[in-house]
Scaffold this motif. Sequence first.
Motif, PDB file in Angstrom:
ATOM      1  N   SER A  64      31.825  53.829  25.251  1.00 57.01           N
ATOM      2  CA  SER A  64      32.672  53.039  24.345  1.00 57.01           C
ATOM      3  C   SER A  64      33.815  53.866  23.764  1.00 57.01           C
ATOM      4  CB  SER A  64      31.824  52.487  23.189  1.00 57.01           C
ATOM      5  OG  SER A  64      31.421  53.530  22.303  1.00 57.01           O
ATOM      6  N   MET A  65      34.049  55.025  24.309  1.00 55.73           N
ATOM      7  CA  MET A  65      35.075  55.920  23.774  1.00 55.73           C
ATOM      8  C   MET A  65      36.458  55.276  23.875  1.00 55.73           C
ATOM      9  SD  MET A  65      35.907  59.819  24.915  1.00 55.73           S
ATOM     10  CE  MET A  65      36.740  60.924  23.773  1.00 55.73           C
ATOM     11  N   PRO A  66      37.243  55.303  22.797  1.00 57.70           N
ATOM     12  CA  PRO A  66      38.605  54.732  22.858  1.00 57.70           C
ATOM     13  C   PRO A  66      39.465  55.516  23.846  1.00 57.70           C
ATOM     14  CG  PRO A  66      37.908  55.110  20.588  1.00 57.70           C
ATOM     15  CD  PRO A  66      36.919  55.807  21.456  1.00 57.70           C
ATOM     16  N   GLU A  67      40.125  54.813  24.719  1.00 58.22           N
ATOM     17  CA  GLU A  67      41.008  55.435  25.707  1.00 58.22           C
ATOM     18  C   GLU A  67      42.379  54.765  25.630  1.00 58.22           C
ATOM     19  OE1 GLU A  67      40.432  57.966  27.622  1.00 58.22           O
ATOM     20  OE2 GLU A  67      38.254  58.127  27.921  1.00 58.22           O
ATOM     21  N   ALA A  68      43.413  55.571  25.800  1.00 61.46           N
ATOM     22  CA  ALA A  68      44.771  55.017  25.808  1.00 61.46           C
ATOM     23  C   ALA A  68      44.946  54.129  27.036  1.00 61.46           C
ATOM     24  CB  ALA A  68      45.799  56.133  25.801  1.00 61.46           C
ATOM     25  N   SER A  69      45.489  52.949  26.842  1.00 58.97           N
ATOM     26  CA  SER A  69      45.673  52.021  27.965  1.00 58.97           C
ATOM     27  C   SER A  69      46.809  52.445  28.871  1.00 58.97           C
ATOM     28  CB  SER A  69      45.915  50.597  27.435  1.00 58.97           C
ATOM     29  OG  SER A  69      47.048  50.579  26.575  1.00 58.97           O
ATOM     30  N   GLN A  70      47.749  53.230  28.313  1.00 60.64           N
ATOM     31  CA  GLN A  70      48.887  53.709  29.090  1.00 60.64           C
ATOM     32  C   GLN A  70      49.360  55.039  28.504  1.00 60.64           C
ATOM     33  OE1 GLN A  70      51.377  50.306  28.572  1.00 60.64           O
ATOM     34  NE2 GLN A  70      52.329  51.078  26.710  1.00 60.64           N
ATOM     35  N   PRO A  71      50.013  55.853  29.306  1.00 61.28           N
ATOM     36  CA  PRO A  71      50.407  57.192  28.843  1.00 61.28           C
ATOM     37  C   PRO A  71      51.324  57.182  27.628  1.00 61.28           C
ATOM     38  CG  PRO A  71      50.647  56.982  31.235  1.00 61.28           C
ATOM     39  CD  PRO A  71      50.395  55.613  30.710  1.00 61.28           C
ATOM     40  N   ASP A  72      52.346  56.317  27.641  1.00 59.41           N
ATOM     41  CA  ASP A  72      53.332  56.289  26.565  1.00 59.41           C
ATOM     42  C   ASP A  72      53.043  55.121  25.629  1.00 59.41           C
ATOM     43  OD1 ASP A  72      54.664  58.458  27.736  1.00 59.41           O
ATOM     44  OD2 ASP A  72      55.723  57.091  29.091  1.00 59.41           O
ATOM     45  N   TYR A  74      53.518  53.297  21.718  1.00 57.57           N
ATOM     46  CA  TYR A  74      54.371  53.225  20.537  1.00 57.57           C
ATOM     47  C   TYR A  74      53.602  53.771  19.334  1.00 57.57           C
ATOM     48  CZ  TYR A  74      57.425  50.273  23.348  1.00 57.57           C
ATOM     49  OH  TYR A  74      58.248  49.804  24.332  1.00 57.57           O
ATOM     50  N   MET A  75      54.308  54.088  18.269  1.00 54.67           N
ATOM     51  CA  MET A  75      53.706  54.693  17.082  1.00 54.67           C
ATOM     52  C   MET A  75      52.551  53.855  16.549  1.00 54.67           C
ATOM     53  SD  MET A  75      53.570  57.190  15.058  1.00 54.67           S
ATOM     54  CE  MET A  75      55.083  58.053  15.548  1.00 54.67           C
ATOM     55  N   GLU A  76      52.729  52.555  16.490  1.00 49.67           N
ATOM     56  CA  GLU A  76      51.670  51.692  15.966  1.00 49.67           C
ATOM     57  C   GLU A  76      50.421  51.775  16.832  1.00 49.67           C
ATOM     58  OE1 GLU A  76      50.874  46.981  14.857  1.00 49.67           O
ATOM     59  OE2 GLU A  76      52.869  47.666  15.438  1.00 49.67           O
ATOM     60  N   ALA A  77      50.612  51.780  18.160  1.00 54.18           N
ATOM     61  CA  ALA A  77      49.465  51.877  19.067  1.00 54.18           C
ATOM     62  C   ALA A  77      48.781  53.230  18.936  1.00 54.18           C
ATOM     63  CB  ALA A  77      49.919  51.656  20.510  1.00 54.18           C
TER      64      ALA A  77
END
Length: 206
Positions: A64-72, A74-77
Amino acid sequence: MDWISPLSGLVGAIAGAAASYLGTHQAQARAIKDARQTRVEAKQDAAVLLLSNGFAELHRHIRSMPEASQPDLYMEALQELAAAEAVWDRQLHDLLGPVRIAVETMRNKELRDRLQEGVSLLEQWEHELEYAYHQSRRAWVLGGIVDHAAACVGAWQREDAMPEPNSAYRRAKESVEAHEEEWQLTLEAREEEQREQAQREGSADL
């Protein structure tokens, strides 16, 4: 007067009593030793069960580890990801607490050292393992650490040699070692800079 026969009987009685006492003492000592061994084995079994459950919980949590959906992002994400990671980290340490206690009760030093190292690697997931994450999902690296810890426990139970670390575990260790080397180089550079500054200030005072 025949005093030898009573004396012989007395000596025999004393010798018999001594032998009986010695036998009883040895039997008690064996019983105490057997009882202690039984307690030790029961505690080890309980520790192994706790470790097994802990490893399973860790695997579920790692998935369940949070992973970035994409490399770049935005600040809010990025802020949302950081908040999710903070929650995940607290839960990870909650799971590692009982595991660490069980690790410290293991009587086999080689196994205990391996498991202590594995727990330490998991605790350093956020920064010290970043080089291990290169082109790999973080969950794969952390899951590999848990897999190696479980393999070590299994080998110990089978009385086999400790297994070689898997690729994820090796990468995690290399990442920590690289960070330690960088920190050492940084520390040495700061000390050298301080020495040079002290020399310049000393020259200026002349």
